[in-house]
Design a protein around this motif. Structure first.
Motif, PDB file in Angstrom:
ATOM      1  N   SER A  64      63.841  37.124  42.276  1.00 39.60           N
ATOM      2  CA  SER A  64      64.063  35.826  42.895  1.00 39.60           C
ATOM      3  C   SER A  64      63.758  34.702  41.907  1.00 39.60           C
ATOM      4  O   SER A  64      63.192  34.932  40.833  1.00 39.60           O
ATOM      5  N   THR A  65      64.101  33.478  42.292  1.00 40.22           N
ATOM      6  CA  THR A  65      63.812  32.309  41.452  1.00 40.22           C
ATOM      7  C   THR A  65      62.315  32.175  41.220  1.00 40.22           C
ATOM      8  O   THR A  65      61.866  31.897  40.098  1.00 40.22           O
ATOM      9  N   VAL A  66      61.512  32.377  42.274  1.00 41.44           N
ATOM     10  CA  VAL A  66      60.054  32.268  42.147  1.00 41.44           C
ATOM     11  C   VAL A  66      59.517  33.338  41.210  1.00 41.44           C
ATOM     12  O   VAL A  66      58.638  33.084  40.377  1.00 41.44           O
ATOM     13  N   GLN A  67      60.044  34.552  41.314  1.00 38.66           N
ATOM     14  CA  GLN A  67      59.601  35.632  40.423  1.00 38.66           C
ATOM     15  C   GLN A  67      59.923  35.316  38.965  1.00 38.66           C
ATOM     16  O   GLN A  67      59.121  35.598  38.065  1.00 38.66           O
ATOM     17  N   LEU A  68      61.071  34.698  38.717  1.00 41.13           N
ATOM     18  CA  LEU A  68      61.432  34.321  37.351  1.00 41.13           C
ATOM     19  C   LEU A  68      60.518  33.219  36.829  1.00 41.13           C
ATOM     20  O   LEU A  68      60.124  33.234  35.654  1.00 41.13           O
ATOM     21  N   TYR A  69      60.169  32.251  37.694  1.00 39.14           N
ATOM     22  CA  TYR A  69      59.221  31.208  37.292  1.00 39.14           C
ATOM     23  C   TYR A  69      57.882  31.842  36.898  1.00 39.14           C
ATOM     24  O   TYR A  69      57.256  31.451  35.921  1.00 39.14           O
ATOM     25  N   TRP A  70      57.441  32.812  37.687  1.00 40.17           N
ATOM     26  CA  TRP A  70      56.184  33.486  37.386  1.00 40.17           C
ATOM     27  C   TRP A  70      56.256  34.218  36.039  1.00 40.17           C
ATOM     28  O   TRP A  70      55.305  34.169  35.245  1.00 40.17           O
ATOM     29  N   LEU A  71      57.361  34.904  35.789  1.00 37.53           N
ATOM     30  CA  LEU A  71      57.498  35.621  34.518  1.00 37.53           C
ATOM     31  C   LEU A  71      57.394  34.665  33.334  1.00 37.53           C
ATOM     32  O   LEU A  71      56.737  34.959  32.330  1.00 37.53           O
ATOM     33  N   ALA A  72      58.056  33.499  33.447  1.00 33.07           N
ATOM     34  CA  ALA A  72      58.018  32.534  32.348  1.00 33.07           C
ATOM     35  C   ALA A  72      56.677  31.828  32.255  1.00 33.07           C
ATOM     36  O   ALA A  72      56.314  31.314  31.190  1.00 33.07           O
ATOM     37  N   ALA A  73      55.917  31.827  33.365  1.00 33.69           N
ATOM     38  CA  ALA A  73      54.636  31.120  33.385  1.00 33.69           C
ATOM     39  C   ALA A  73      53.463  31.986  32.915  1.00 33.69           C
ATOM     40  O   ALA A  73      52.507  31.466  32.328  1.00 33.69           O
ATOM     41  N   PHE A 394      51.804  27.827  32.123  1.00 41.23           N
ATOM     42  CA  PHE A 394      51.429  28.370  33.428  1.00 41.23           C
ATOM     43  C   PHE A 394      51.338  27.263  34.471  1.00 41.23           C
ATOM     44  O   PHE A 394      51.874  27.394  35.583  1.00 41.23           O
ATOM     45  N   ILE A 395      50.676  26.160  34.114  1.00 43.99           N
ATOM     46  CA  ILE A 395      50.517  25.058  35.064  1.00 43.99           C
ATOM     47  C   ILE A 395      51.872  24.478  35.454  1.00 43.99           C
ATOM     48  O   ILE A 395      52.149  24.236  36.642  1.00 43.99           O
ATOM     49  N   VAL A 396      52.733  24.251  34.468  1.00 39.28           N
ATOM     50  CA  VAL A 396      54.054  23.689  34.753  1.00 39.28           C
ATOM     51  C   VAL A 396      54.868  24.657  35.613  1.00 39.28           C
ATOM     52  O   VAL A 396      55.522  24.260  36.576  1.00 39.28           O
ATOM     53  N   GLY A 397      54.813  25.950  35.271  1.00 37.26           N
ATOM     54  CA  GLY A 397      55.558  26.929  36.049  1.00 37.26           C
ATOM     55  C   GLY A 397      55.107  27.013  37.488  1.00 37.26           C
ATOM     56  O   GLY A 397      55.916  27.047  38.414  1.00 37.26           O
ATOM     57  N   MET A 398      53.782  27.023  37.701  1.00 41.08           N
ATOM     58  CA  MET A 398      53.259  27.088  39.069  1.00 41.08           C
ATOM     59  C   MET A 398      53.561  25.812  39.843  1.00 41.08           C
ATOM     60  O   MET A 398      53.872  25.840  41.030  1.00 41.08           O
ATOM     61  N   VAL A 403      56.189  22.492  44.068  1.00 40.29           N
ATOM     62  CA  VAL A 403      56.672  21.154  44.421  1.00 40.29           C
ATOM     63  C   VAL A 403      58.005  20.907  43.740  1.00 40.29           C
ATOM     64  O   VAL A 403      58.418  21.651  42.855  1.00 40.29           O
ATOM     65  N   SER A 404      58.670  19.826  44.128  1.00 43.29           N
ATOM     66  CA  SER A 404      59.957  19.500  43.532  1.00 43.29           C
ATOM     67  C   SER A 404      59.766  18.965  42.116  1.00 43.29           C
ATOM     68  O   SER A 404      58.689  18.457  41.773  1.00 43.29           O
ATOM     69  N   PRO A 405      60.792  19.071  41.272  1.00 42.24           N
ATOM     70  CA  PRO A 405      60.688  18.489  39.933  1.00 42.24           C
ATOM     71  C   PRO A 405      60.343  16.999  39.954  1.00 42.24           C
ATOM     72  O   PRO A 405      59.618  16.517  39.087  1.00 42.24           O
ATOM     73  N   THR A 406      60.822  16.282  40.952  1.00 44.93           N
ATOM     74  CA  THR A 406      60.533  14.849  41.038  1.00 44.93           C
ATOM     75  C   THR A 406      59.045  14.595  41.200  1.00 44.93           C
ATOM     76  O   THR A 406      58.452  13.770  40.485  1.00 44.93           O
ATOM     77  N   VAL A 407      58.406  15.291  42.124  1.00 43.72           N
ATOM     78  CA  VAL A 407      56.961  15.124  42.335  1.00 43.72           C
ATOM     79  C   VAL A 407      56.205  15.511  41.071  1.00 43.72           C
ATOM     80  O   VAL A 407      55.258  14.822  40.665  1.00 43.72           O
ATOM     81  N   PHE A 408      56.625  16.592  40.444  1.00 45.67           N
ATOM     82  CA  PHE A 408      55.951  17.052  39.232  1.00 45.67           C
ATOM     83  C   PHE A 408      55.997  15.989  38.139  1.00 45.67           C
ATOM     84  O   PHE A 408      54.992  15.696  37.491  1.00 45.67           O
TER      85      PHE A 408
END
Length: 436
Positions: A64-73, A394-398, A403-408
């Protein structure tokens, strides 16, 4: 009968870079280039997952998208944790063993990813473990930079550390350019490794991403053991803990979190941000075509700024960095909810602005620390600040998974303003407490 000549000692007994009589400039520069070469491979290893992850689903991995974010983080988390260990190693094990063994360790995640991507049934926990192992490449930075700083006088610290960190940072862009290229064909001598088949029916040699780096890591290890030496700077872990009682350790850590934390985090996640923000449009931009540009430009700026920091001081460059990163972050905000794919160019301009000014700050901070602290403490502070900032991916990935990119990016802008204020008050203004 000829006399037998003893080999040159690997441990130096007299070494003071501030004293021309005991400073060997050739050894110093040789050490810089070998450690920089190994650091370049370290960053390439650290970001190997970010280059491979966007292609995993294309060859049949069900992620999933979340799993890919975790892998990169995860490499960011591992790199930060490992830096807390590496920061203590230079005065304990010495440069020669530090570079030699660390370079060899880089081959472990390279081999692991080479094997893992060849089997789409590889469990997700194995992929996470391999992502963690890639953090070795990020961890070495906290040992390499202090170790190199021991070899140079203060007047050349900005140049030496700027070159090492800047060229080392090129490893990010290197792997993000190299992987898309080498996955398109079988490497010479690896004809027996069959390609993977994409969902579109094309061949892809994704295993080449890790495979192509292995011999270069072995070479770095050999160079380290053969040509490097250890200088007489020694301290146990307890003695090195005194840096945590110093106010400026924490201030510089916050500032370096702005510069390198953002640089590292956005470099790791930029490809996935492009996919998630612009991937739904027709003729969407290929993330691997653009993700390397910002990190490469930022690395070049960091390397080029080192000599200028030696001449003008590090604090002015750090101040300029904070102002520029604030502007770049605000600019990017206007292109995070696009209605047209052509808005991507505004997004890319904003991101490159962030990377450029992060490069100025990364160079400026590493000139400041050797000027603010004594040599042994400066090495420890360099290691600690880099350890904390290594959590950036890790922080950016999590954050982006929560949250949305805008909030980040709004939060990023606020942090940049705060750190810019700290730089001005403590280091850059007339009469500053620690003018540097």
């Amino acid at each position: 009968m000829s006399a037998i000549t003893s080999p040159a000692p690997v441990d130096l007994t007299t070494w003071d870079p501030e004293n021309e009589a005991t400073w060997d400039s050739r050894l110093a520069w040789r050490t810089l280039w070998i450690t920089t070469y190994s650091l370049l491979l370290g960053f390439a290893t650290w970001y190997l997952v970010s280059a491979i992850a966007p292609r995993l689903t294309a060859i049949g991995f069900d992620l999933s998208t979340v799993q890919l974010y975790w892998l990169a983080a995860i490499p960011g988390l591992a790199g930060g944790l490992l830096r807390f260990g590496y920061m203590f190693l230079p005065p304990i094990v010495g440069t020669r063993r530090l570079i030699g063994w660390s370079s060899l360790l880089l081959a472990l995640p390279m081999i692991g990813w080479t094997l893992a991507v060849r089997d789409t049934s590889t469990p997700y926990w194995v992929l996470l473990a391999l992502a963690f192992s890639a953090g070795i490449g990020g961890g070495v930075f906290a040992g390499y930079m202090p170790s190199t700083s021991y070899f140079f006088p203060k007047r050349l610290q900005g140049t030496a550390l700027g070159l090492q960190a800047g060229i080392g940072n090129f490893g990010i862009g290197l792997v993000q350019v190299l992987v898309p290229w080498v996955i398109g064909f079988g490497l010479f001598g690896t004809w027996f490794l069959d390609p993977q088949t994409t969902t579109a029916g094309a061949n892809m040699w994704l295993h080449n991403g890790g495979l192509v780096l292995i011999p270069w890591a072995v070479l770095a290890s050999i160079l380290g053991f053969v040509f490097l030496k250890r200088v007489p700077v020694k301290a146990n872990i307890r003695e090195q803990m005194d840096i945590f009682r110093l106010k400026h350790t924490w201030i510089m850590t916050a500032i370096y979190m702005m510069t390198f934390g953002a640089y590292a985090g956005l470099a790791a996640q930029m490809g996935l941000i492009i996919v998630n923000v612009y991937g739904g449009f027709e003729n969407a931009p290929d993330p691997l075509t653009y993700a390397w540009i910002g990190p490469a430009v930022g690395a070049a700026v960091r390397a080029a700024s080192g000599p200028l920091c030696d001449r003008f001081g590090g604090a002015p460059f750090t101040l300029i960095s904070g102002i520029g990163m604030t502007a770049g972050t605000i600019l990017t905000l206007f292109f995070l909810t696009p209605t047209d794919v052509n808005e991507f160019w505004g997004f890319l301009a904003g991101m490159i602005t962030i990377f450029v000014f992060a490069g100025f700050g990364n160079a400026g901070t590493f000139k400041q620390m050797p000027m603010i602290f004594p040599k042994r403490q400066a090495g420890g502070v360099v290691g600690f600040t880099s350890a904390v900032a290594a959590f950036g991916p890790f922080i950016v990935g999590m954050a982006l998974s929560a949250v949305s990119p805008t909030v980040f990016f709004v939060v990023c802008a606020v942090w940049c303003v705060l750190c810019t204020g700290l730089t001005w008050w403590f280091y850059a203004r007339p009469g500053a407490e620690a003018k540097s």
